[in-house]
Design an enzyme around this catalytic site. Structure first.
Site, PDB file in Angstrom:
ATOM      1  N   CYS A  35       0.695  -0.786   0.226  1.00 41.42           N
ATOM      2  CA  CYS A  35       0.043   0.182  -0.299  1.00 41.42           C
ATOM      3  C   CYS A  35       0.451   0.751  -0.281  1.00 41.42           C
ATOM      4  CB  CYS A  35      -1.186   0.009   1.157  1.00 41.42           C
ATOM      5  SG  CYS A  35      -2.013   1.451   1.640  1.00 41.42           S
ATOM      6  N   CYS A  38      -0.289   4.225   2.413  1.00 38.40           N
ATOM      7  CA  CYS A  38      -0.068   3.672   3.707  1.00 38.40           C
ATOM      8  C   CYS A  38       1.262   3.678   4.116  1.00 38.40           C
ATOM      9  CB  CYS A  38      -0.125   1.937   3.833  1.00 38.40           C
ATOM     10  SG  CYS A  38      -1.484   1.343   3.479  1.00 38.40           S
TER      11      CYS A  38
END
Length: 117
Positions: A35, A38
């Site tokens: 991600c 993230c």
């Protein structure tokens, strides 16, 4: 898992004690190694964990390694930030934010007196 200084990794085995049983509000980042947002959020959460210590705990849970918790709480995207207070989810934020914006969105969690009990 993305390693972030000041942010604790939780698993299905530790979630109840670390999150649901915490005396402080807990911000859980539902994250994954793949991600990108993230990764962008990691330094924001690390700084916030250090600066807001004593007012909120910040932890992260890898959705690929620990799929049961995200399913239980209806997490469909990463990063999802979910705040728990007294064992209950009280706020959910999807997507990365700059630190100032994130702290604005968490102001009533960090200072519950702003919005009443």
């Amino acid at each position: 898992m993305i390693r972030t200084e000041g942010v604790t990794d939780v698993t299905e085995e530790t979630f109840e004690a670390e999150v649901l049983g915490s005396a402080l509000p807990v911000l859980v980042q539902f994250t994954a190694d793949w991600c990108g947002p993230c990764r962008q959020l990691a330094p924001v959460l690390g700084e916030s964990a250090r600066e807001e210590a004593g007012r909120i705990r910040i932890v992260q849970l890898d959705v690929d390694r620990e799929p049961g918790i995200p399913v239980r709480y209806g997490v469909l995207a990463t990063p999802t930030l979910m705040v728990f207070r007294a064992g209950e989810p009280v706020r959910s934020i999807v997507g990365a934010r700059p630190k100032r914006k994130l702290l604005q969105e968490l102001a009533d969690v960090l200072d519950p007196g702003l919005t009443g009990p």
